[in-house]
Motif scaffolding. Structure first.
Motif, short mmCIF file in Angstrom:
data_model
loop_
_atom_site.label_atom_id
_atom_site.label_comp_id
_atom_site.label_asym_id
_atom_site.label_seq_id
_atom_site.Cartn_x
_atom_site.Cartn_y
_atom_site.Cartn_z
N UNK A 30 0.86 -1.19 0.00
CA UNK A 30 0.00 0.00 0.00
C UNK A 30 0.90 1.24 0.00
N UNK B 136 15.97 4.80 4.80
CA UNK B 136 15.16 4.02 5.74
C UNK B 136 16.03 3.29 6.74
N UNK B 137 17.06 2.64 6.24
CA UNK B 137 17.97 1.87 7.08
C UNK B 137 18.69 2.77 8.09
N UNK C 160 17.85 5.78 9.20
CA UNK C 160 16.97 6.38 10.20
C UNK C 160 16.59 5.35 11.27
N UNK C 161 16.43 4.08 10.88
CA UNK C 161 16.21 3.01 11.86
C UNK C 161 17.41 2.83 12.76
N UNK C 162 18.59 2.75 12.15
CA UNK C 162 19.82 2.53 12.93
C UNK C 162 20.04 3.65 13.94
N UNK D 184 17.73 5.35 15.27
CA UNK D 184 16.58 5.42 16.16
C UNK D 184 15.95 6.81 16.17
N UNK D 185 15.79 7.38 14.97
CA UNK D 185 15.15 8.69 14.85
C UNK D 185 13.65 8.53 15.11
N UNK D 186 13.08 9.46 15.85
CA UNK D 186 11.66 9.37 16.18
C UNK D 186 10.79 9.34 14.93
N UNK D 187 9.73 8.54 15.01
CA UNK D 187 8.91 8.29 13.82
C UNK D 187 8.31 9.57 13.23
N UNK D 188 8.05 10.55 14.09
CA UNK D 188 7.43 11.78 13.57
C UNK D 188 8.43 12.56 12.71
N UNK E 299 11.05 11.23 11.16
CA UNK E 299 11.53 10.44 10.02
C UNK E 299 10.94 10.91 8.70
N UNK E 300 9.61 11.15 8.72
CA UNK E 300 8.94 11.50 7.48
C UNK E 300 9.44 12.84 6.95
#
Lengths: 317, 338
Positions: free
Chosen positions: B266, B304-305, B307-309, B311-315, B317-318
């Protein structure tokens, strides 16, 4: 069981009453609209199945299901369509609690009784017959207590979040972190990252976290799909230690994983029971005019582990 | 772009060439061409350098393979989408087609207990035919690709839900799971498939008449038609390719996940289109190529990788993702103008 006895009594009373009057008319057929956020999510297709099963049990109840495809605007127009169709009542599982207020107002104007399930709509002057829900915050708390107990109050946890800003993600995260902070000060959340409630994203995220090389002892995901994806990544990890894993929703795949020991636990919110209860109340109100004693009914969430697998609502076929 | 199809075809030779390149003025160094045409590569390397400084594990072999494996799903789709976008079209259906292929593969495995060969072949045939159908509607009924593929996006998602009744289909055989989870030596199989698809796509675009026609149509459809390019046939094949790569990605994803997921893909069409555009292929068509698309996909995957590594906050990230993507393209445009 109790409900069945009640139902038998009601039918019995009706039957006797009918015999007395000499007419054998069955209760009037009711048409009830069910509006759900998205049937592409297992949770809601399960809920739909439960409502249909309950309708068959009640007899003479027809269910029209409308799928909002995860768009608030579509859910609004779905409700408008149901009003045009002149359904007798609406069972509403809102996507968004604030945005659906106008839809409930429309239903009130059309004098169509409405019951909400899962997420609660709060607004002034709204007439909602009953809200049946599970407390997501409480579910998050229980998950934290379960993990806390297994870790003996010490360790590192990964939290996989649902879609940022969505209400289940907010509530489950809130309950989970609140308990960790207050009851388990020695458990740290080392990663808190979103995976949009999807399996593929859960798997990718866990692969990245494994690559980071940071140590963690447990993983909690805001839904089962994400933890199942994460489990695929953990399985592929060479020589990794066993970490504690916890999902949320008790979908069938997760229950199977609990059964074969790959998943430690999940949280059951009894969606089927929630929806069936709401439907019972609606039908009773339509047929007898009796409103429920309380405006809100909370179904308590429960941690499901290998020990109490049978308490989970299995998927309806 | 001139209005001459032959020139368009000439350009195709330069634009489509991945590793080989000639220019009208004779031989130019490989690096020079890289620098001119793929400024985005430098943007990508800068982002990698920053991430390598911020997280120590970013450049480990394991993480690089991990990123490549994650990118391969969107990457394979982006190869097919490059063909479509080069003709000046667009394919919005790829995310739903991926889900349809994935659920069909899982259904073949679990419901029909078919072998690996059939489980892979059926979804590929279905999605390939669906793409050809899309191409037919676009060319024969003269409907804008945006609308047709938007419709198919909805139809394919609906078909996925009908087939799966909204439930994931899980429990695949070990043989089938090898496609997404297996290794050849150190290299994950999805990465190998991705490399093969990229090389094949690049050769087709740069070395065949069909590839030249794709560029010619994007450059100037009328001129291409007048100089004898079979515009309709080419377009039909192009949408077939796009759908087929989405189907292939769906099969790989299902195999990796050990489950066909109705909500897979999606919004993924946006990542796919972004990969192509970041890679320097023009949405107007006629300009760009596979190499850029691969870099574009890698850029999104690395973000993506990373930002995960970190540990950036989800808000946040976008926001970060959006800004970096736009900045990369602006940087690319500035380099080209010079």
């Amino acid at each position: 069981m109790v409900r069945r006895i009640m139902l038998a009594l009601v039918i019995g009373v009706l039957f006797v009453g009918l015999l007395g009057t000499g007419s054998l008319a069955a209760p009037k057929e009711l048409t009830i609209g069910l509006s759900v956020p998205s049937l592409s999510f297992t949770w809601f297709s399960f809920l739909k199945g439960a409502v249909e099963a309950e309708a068959r049990k009640l007899g003479n109840v027809k269910i029209i299901t409308v799928d909002a495809e995860n768009k608030t605007s579509k859910q609004m127009s779905d409700i408008e369509d149901l009003i045009v169709k002149k359904v007798d009542a609406v069972l509403l599982v809102p996507i968004e609690v604030k945005a659906l207020i106008p839809a409930v107002e429309d239903l009130n104007r059309a004098k169509i009784p409405v019951a909400t399930v899962d997420r609660r709509i709060e607004g002034s002057g709204l007439d909602i017959l009953v809200h049946v829900g599970a407390d997501n915050v409480e579910g998050g708390r229980q998950a934290a207590r379960y993990i806390g107990k297994l870790l003996n109050g010490k360790g590192n946890v990964v939290e996989i979040e649902g879609t940022p800003g969505s209400s289940p993600a907010r509530d489950r995260g809130k309950g989970f972190n609140e308990v960790l902070k207050n009851e388990f000060p020695n458990i740290k959340v080392v990663f808190r990252q979103p995976a949009d409630f999807r399996r593929a994203d859960g798997m990718n995220l866990m692969e990245n976290i494994i690559q980071s090389g940071k140590d963690f002892d447990a993983v909690f995901a805001h839904n089962d799909d994400m933890i199942l994806g994460a489990l695929e990544a953990l399985k592929a990890r060479a020589g990794g230690k066993k970490v504690i894993t916890m999902g949320f929703d008790a979908i069938e795949d997760a229950l199977n994983a609990v059964e074969d020991g790959t998943l430690n636990g999940t949280i059951e919110q009894f969606p089927g029971k929630q929806a069936a209860t709401a439907l019972d109340i609606l039908v009773e109100y339509l047929r007898t005019g009796k409103a429920p004693s309380s405006k809100t009914i909370w179904i308590q969430p429960k941690v499901i582990t290998k020990a109490n697998l049978d308490d989970a609502e299995k998927r309806l076929k | 772009m001139t209005l001459d199809a032959r020139t368009a075809a000439e350009t195709a030779k330069h634009e489509g060439g991945l590793w080989v390149s000639e220019s009208p003025g004779g031989k130019v160094s490989f690096w020079r061409i890289l620098a001119e045409r793929y400024a985005i590569l430098f943007g990508f390397l800068v982002i990698c350098a920053i991430l390598a400084m911020l997280c120590p594990n970013f450049l480990s072999v394991a993480n690089i393979l991990n990123v490549l494996r994650q990118v391969s799903i969107t990457g394979i789709m982006a190869i097919g989408a490059t063909f479509v976008i080069l003709t000046g079209g667009i394919d919005l259906s790829v995310g739903s087609v991926l889900a349809l292929a994935g659920i069909l593969a899982a259904g073949m495995q679990v419901v029909h207990e078919a072998g690996v060969f059939v489980s892979v072949l059926v979804p590929l045939i279905v999605t390939g035919l669906l793409g050809i159908l899309v191409g037919l509607v676009i060319t024969k009924c003269h409907v804008a690709p945006f609308i047709v593929t938007l419709g198919v996006m909805s139809v394919a998602r609906g078909a996925t839900l009908v087939y799966s009744k909204g439930y994931p289909i899980s429990g695949l055989t070990r043989e089938f799971r090898f496609i997404g989870g297996g290794l050849i030596g150190q290299i994950p199989i999805p990465v190998i498939i991705y490399a093969l698809v990229a090389i094949a796509g690049s050769i087709v675009l740069s070395q065949t008449r069909f590839g030249r026609h794709v560029y010619a149509i994007g450059g100037n459809q009328e001129a291409a038609r007048l100089s004898g390019v079979l515009v309709e046939k080419t377009k039909i094949i192009v949408y077939g390719i796009s759908s087929l790569t989405a189907g292939l990605s769906g099969v790989i994803l299902t195999s990796r996940l050990n489950s066909g997921e109705p909500v897979a893909g999606v919004g993924q069409e946006l990542d796919v289109i972004a990969s192509v555009v970041i890679g320097g292929t023009s949405l107007m068509g006629g300009e760009g190529g596979i190499f850029g698309t691969v870099i574009g996909s890698l850029l999104i995957g690395v973000l993506n990788n990373g930002l995960n590594l970190l540990n950036v906050s989800s808000f946040y990230q976008q926001i970060v993702k959006g800004l970096i993507i736009v900045a990369a393209v602006i940087f690319d445009q500035l380099r080209r103008r010079r």
